[in-house]
Design an enzyme around this catalytic site. Sequence first.
Site, PDB file in Angstrom:
ATOM      1  N   ASP A  71       0.871  -1.172   0.000  1.00 14.10           N
ATOM      2  CA  ASP A  71       0.000   0.000   0.000  1.00 14.10           C
ATOM      3  C   ASP A  71       0.906   1.218   0.000  1.00 14.10           C
ATOM      4  OD1 ASP A  71      -2.876   0.719  -0.053  1.00 14.10           O
ATOM      5  OD2 ASP A  71      -2.268   1.999   1.607  1.00 14.10           O
ATOM      6  N   PHE A 155       4.638   5.081 -13.394  1.00 20.05           N
ATOM      7  CA  PHE A 155       3.172   5.093 -13.390  1.00 20.05           C
ATOM      8  C   PHE A 155       2.709   6.132 -12.363  1.00 20.05           C
ATOM      9  CE2 PHE A 155       2.412   2.962  -9.308  1.00 20.05           C
ATOM     10  CZ  PHE A 155       3.651   2.375  -9.075  1.00 20.05           C
TER      11      PHE A 155
END
Length: 198
Positions: A71, A155
């Site tokens: 995460d 990204f």
Amino acid sequence: MSGFKELVLASHNAGKLKELQAMLGDAVRVRSIGEFSQVEPEETGLSFVENAILKARNAARISGLPALADDSGLAVDFLGGAPGIYSARYADGQGDAANNAKLLDALKDVPDAQRGAQFVCALALVRHADDPLPILCEGLWHGSILHEARGEHGFGYDPLFWVPDSECSSAEMPSEQKNRLSHRARAMALLKQRLGLA
Ligand SMILES: O=P(O)(O)OP(=O)(O)OP(=O)(O)OC[C@H]1O[C@@H](n2cnc3c(O)ncnc32)[C@H](O)[C@@H]1O
Ligand SMILES: [Mg+2]
């Protein structure tokens, strides 16, 4: 990875998967959660660590394999740490381009000295779905937010993240360089140490 012949990576993000796989190398046979399910668990935690554990448990439950979850997100000083754990959902799920546009807009008139930010990564490894002792490792990467996008690699928020030591954005770096320096690389280095692989 020591003790693990096979491991499922609990991420539905292709960019992350590529980086995590490159960092793990041949240490372990890596499977993707996409082989088992396309359904993403709701990230209800209030911290990176809680969400990483939640995603790892979910993947272990679905696959029956040990699971590694990541995460991560971008914490911007001027925004009090936002978007933080909400980084993927910053522009209400409209994707990377919309997230980046919203961030640029939020920092429109903010001078360079106040554009500090850090990428954060929490990794959680569970041996099985109910593992009472997940292995947790975190990494931070300090930088600042550019005034416009630069670079095509990576990204997410990479085109907006300026890395002062490297004098380029994280999207201008070749993947090998990002994979040595990033928040994810730092967390992964700790995880490998922890598992006796470093
Ligand atoms: O939860 P999974 O399935 O792993 O995939 P996700 O993309 O939803 O991942 P997160 O919930 O951890 O959200 C991470 C957000 O932070 C951004 N982010 C994290 N690491 C990044 C990196 O190395 N470069 C650029 N953006 C990053 C990413 O684009 C997402 O918007
Ligand atoms: Mg997510």
